[in-house]
Design an enzyme around this catalytic site. Structure first.
Site, mmCIF file in Angstrom:
data_model
loop_
_atom_site.group_PDB
_atom_site.id
_atom_site.type_symbol
_atom_site.label_atom_id
_atom_site.label_comp_id
_atom_site.label_asym_id
_atom_site.label_seq_id
_atom_site.Cartn_x
_atom_site.Cartn_y
_atom_site.Cartn_z
ATOM 1 N N GLU A 442 -7.480 1.202 -7.057
ATOM 2 C CA GLU A 442 -6.280 0.418 -7.341
ATOM 3 C C GLU A 442 -5.612 -0.095 -6.057
ATOM 4 O OE1 GLU A 442 -3.578 2.825 -9.682
ATOM 5 O OE2 GLU A 442 -4.192 4.652 -8.667
ATOM 6 N N ASP A 466 -1.899 -1.620 -10.300
ATOM 7 C CA ASP A 466 -1.636 -1.510 -8.866
ATOM 8 C C ASP A 466 -2.562 -2.408 -8.056
ATOM 9 O OD1 ASP A 466 0.593 0.208 -8.408
ATOM 10 O OD2 ASP A 466 -0.579 1.809 -9.310
ATOM 11 N N CYS A 513 -8.641 1.194 -16.457
ATOM 12 C CA CYS A 513 -7.543 1.760 -17.246
ATOM 13 C C CYS A 513 -6.219 1.054 -16.996
ATOM 14 C CB CYS A 513 -7.418 3.259 -17.002
ATOM 15 S SG CYS A 513 -7.042 3.673 -15.295
HETATM 16 C C1 PEP Z 1 -2.919 1.113 -12.709
HETATM 17 O O1 PEP Z 1 -2.342 1.072 -11.616
HETATM 18 O O2 PEP Z 1 -3.546 0.157 -13.196
HETATM 19 C C2 PEP Z 1 -2.857 2.335 -13.519
HETATM 20 C C3 PEP Z 1 -3.538 2.450 -14.631
HETATM 21 O O3 PEP Z 1 -2.040 3.326 -13.092
HETATM 22 P P1 PEP Z 1 -0.455 3.292 -13.312
HETATM 23 O O4 PEP Z 1 -0.121 2.127 -14.193
HETATM 24 O O5 PEP Z 1 -0.114 4.601 -13.912
HETATM 25 O O6 PEP Z 1 0.031 3.129 -11.903
HETATM 26 MG MG MG Z 2 -1.654 2.872 -10.634
#
Ligand code: PEP
Ligand code: MG
Length: 588
Positions: A442, A466, A513
């Site tokens: 990320e 991110d 994700c």
């Molecule tokens: C992301 O950064 O895409 C991620 C799934 O983590 P979070 O949204 O919890 O930072």
């Molecule tokens: Mg993230």
């Protein structure tokens, strides 16, 4: 076409057609006057104290009637508002102002609100900045009582079939509306995580938020179309427009019914490839939604909530019990537990764990967060690692490291996992010796180092929320930068492609994700780029599954890589349109 169209942010999908019900809750107009004698001062204090007590009683009544179906975060906001009503800053400081300045109660409360809001607005932390809305909600409740204004929602009972149009909705408003048959929400403020959004999604009705000046353009009782897909509301339509939208509304409902039927069918493409679809879970309660859509397996369990809103760290036992609940509920389906990703958008204001370690107050997204914080505080990290290791004997568990930036971080984490294993072994506690350890890609540096990282990890999961933020230097929470937060920016697509290819080359699975994985528009593009595992908000699973079942992955693979040669987001988006159109025609 329609005579007025207003644009906002579509945060809950679907189309609704109904009469506008206007609710202007913020900042009622108030008179300001000076109190000429002590008796008037005493009366004003009594009036103020009475209003605070009445506001507390109102909120308690709402809290006691919260239906079980209401999302937990909304319910907990009601408790927060009750605490605020008991806090000296709201319950007694205005009394001091009445005495010192000899001003009327409404004026004193307004002065106090302005002072508090000012403090919140100065804060760097975006989460804290949004808490000023809570101050407004609480103060407005007292003001309404002082001004003898009716609580429209309490007295209405006439919301069935209506589109609620408001400046903002407080948690208490949303609780009150839960069972009223509202068909859509439109608000002037709010974003993807506002109370309105949470409620609309849980009710499965469309919502458009961030519609500037909506209360100026829409009249009470007029007919509106709310298009939650594209974040648009339309008013002043002729019969032709209405007929068109009624047809779309009916199509939408049919689509919903169809998607419900998909619950038990597998995610297999037309050319027979099986795709893994998992849910993102933030709270164990989210498993109910997983069940509703027939999702199997969690591809991202965000463990931060256990660490927020508390002084002391959660013990190993508490973490273990929490994970165990999930493993048991999943009944043999996999659970990917992400280690602590505290900091930036997932920190609480004044979090001493961040502060005492010199966390970057100026630029928290680039500061001491996630795996950096865990490696700095090895004792805290090892407690979580031990809990994850212990629960790994109870079902298929994966451990996932967030915000990786270097191979060194992986090696340090693996060393701590080994230490935790040795400790557990000495204590005679069981764990899965081969617990798979994966990493989130990320940060651009991670995508660029994916080949090297793949040598030490069992899987990748791409966190596009991110990855987009860091690649494009666009704060993921800043609504002013919404137009810059582009999943299909050529640079982002290249990093995604690089990660998928590095994973495949090393023979490890690559999942995604971030929110992009649950965005139907990009499903075919990602399939074409080689993604085979998607993890998303559970509610999106049926729709993504439907697309997969109507896609020919071999065909997509032949076409999709062309996107990597396109120079701008305009062209990549047109390419996505083309990919989706061709696939749709082929499916007909
Ligand atoms: C992301 O950064 O895409 C991620 C799934 O983590 P979070 O949204 O919890 O930072
Ligand atoms: Mg993230």
């Amino acid at each position: 076409m329609a005579s007025v169209g207003l644009k906002g942010m579509g945060v809950s999908r679907g189309i609704a057609i109904g009469r506008a019900y206007l609710l202007q809750s913020n900042q009622p107009a108030i008179a300001e006057y000076l109190l000429t004698d002590d008796e008037l001062v005493a009366q004003e204090i009594e009036r103020f104290n009475g209003a605070v007590l009445a506001a507390q009683a109102e909120l308690r009544r709402i809290r006691d009637r919260i239906p079980v179906s209401i999302p937990v975060d909304i319910a907990s906001f009601i408790d927060t508002h009750l605490l605020m009503l008991e806090d000296k800053a709201i319950a007694s400081d205005p009394v001091k102002l009445i005495v010192q300045r000899r001003c009327n109660a409404e004026w004193a409360l307004k002065l106090q609100r302005d002072a508090l809001v000012n403090v919140f607005e100065q804060m760097d932390d975006p989460y804290l900045r949004t808490r000023k809305d809570d101050v407004d909600h609480v103060v407005n409740r007292i003001l309404r009582i002082l001004l003898n204004h009716e609580d429209k929602l309490q007295v209405s009972g006439k919301l069935a079939g209506c589109v609620i149009v408001a400046d903002d909705l407080s948690p208490a408003d949303t609780v009150t509306m839960q069972n009223e048959g509202v068909i859509a929400f439109v608000t002037e403020y709010g974003g993807p995580t506002s109370h309105t959004t949470i409620l609309a999604r849980s009710l499965g009705i469309p919502a458009v938020v961030g519609v500037r000046n909506v209360l100026r353009y829409v009249r009470h009782g007029e007919q509106l179309v709310v298009d939650g897909h594209i974040g648009v509301i339309l008013a002043g339509m002729d019969q032709q427009d209405i007929t068109y939208y009624r047809r779309r509304h009916a199509d939408d409902r049919r689509q919903h019914a169809l998607l419900r039927k998909l619950k038990t069918t597998p995610a297999v493409s037309r050319d027979g490839r099986s795709i893994s679809l998992r849910g993102n879970v933030e709270l164990p309660e989210d498993l109910a939604e997983m069940k509703r859509v027939g999702a199997r397996g969690v591809g991202l369990y965000r463990t931060e909530y256990l660490f927020l809103n508390r002084e002391e760290l959660p013990s190993e036992e508490e973490q273990y019990e929490d994970y165990l609940k999930l493993v048991r509920a999943l009944n043999g389906a996999p659970l990917t537990i992400r280690t602590l990703d505290l900091g930036a958008d997932k920190a609480l204001p004044g979090d001493r764990r961040l502060e005492t370690r010199g966390g970057s107050a100026v630029n928290p997204a680039l500061g001491l967060r996630a795996i950096r914080l865990c490696l700095r505080d090895a004792a805290m990290f090892k407690t979580q690692l031990r809990a994850i290791l212990r629960v790994s004997t109870e079902g298929p568990v994966n451990l996932m490291i967030p915000m990786l930036c270097s191979v060194q971080e992986i090696l340090q984490t693996l060393e701590l996992i080994e230490q935790a294993k040795r400790e557990l072994g000495r204590e005679g506690k069981f764990f899965d010796e081969r617990l798979p350890v994966g990493g989130m890609i990320e940060i651009p540096a991670a995508a660029l180092s994916a080949e090297a990282m793949a040598r030490h990890l069992d899987f990748f999961s791409i966190g596009t929320n991110d990855l987009i933020q860091y690649t494009l230097a666009a704060d993921r929470l800043d609504t002013n930068l919404g137009h810059m937060f582009q999943a299909t920016h050529p640079a982002v697509l290249r990093l995604i492609d690089m990660t998928i290819r590095a994973g495949h080359k090393a023979g490890i699975p690559v999942a995604m994700c971030g929110e992009m994985a649950g965005e139907p528009r990009y499903t075919r593009l990602l399939l074409g780029l080689g993604l085979r595992e998607f993890s998303m908000q559970p509610a999106m699973i049926p729709e993504i599954k439907h697309i997969i079942q109507n896609s020919d992955i071999e065909q997509l693979t032949k076409k999709a890589r062309r996107v990597l040669r396109l120079p701008s987001t305009v062209e990549t988006e047109l390419f996505v349109d083309e990919l989706n159109a061709v696939a749709t025609i082929a499916a007909c």
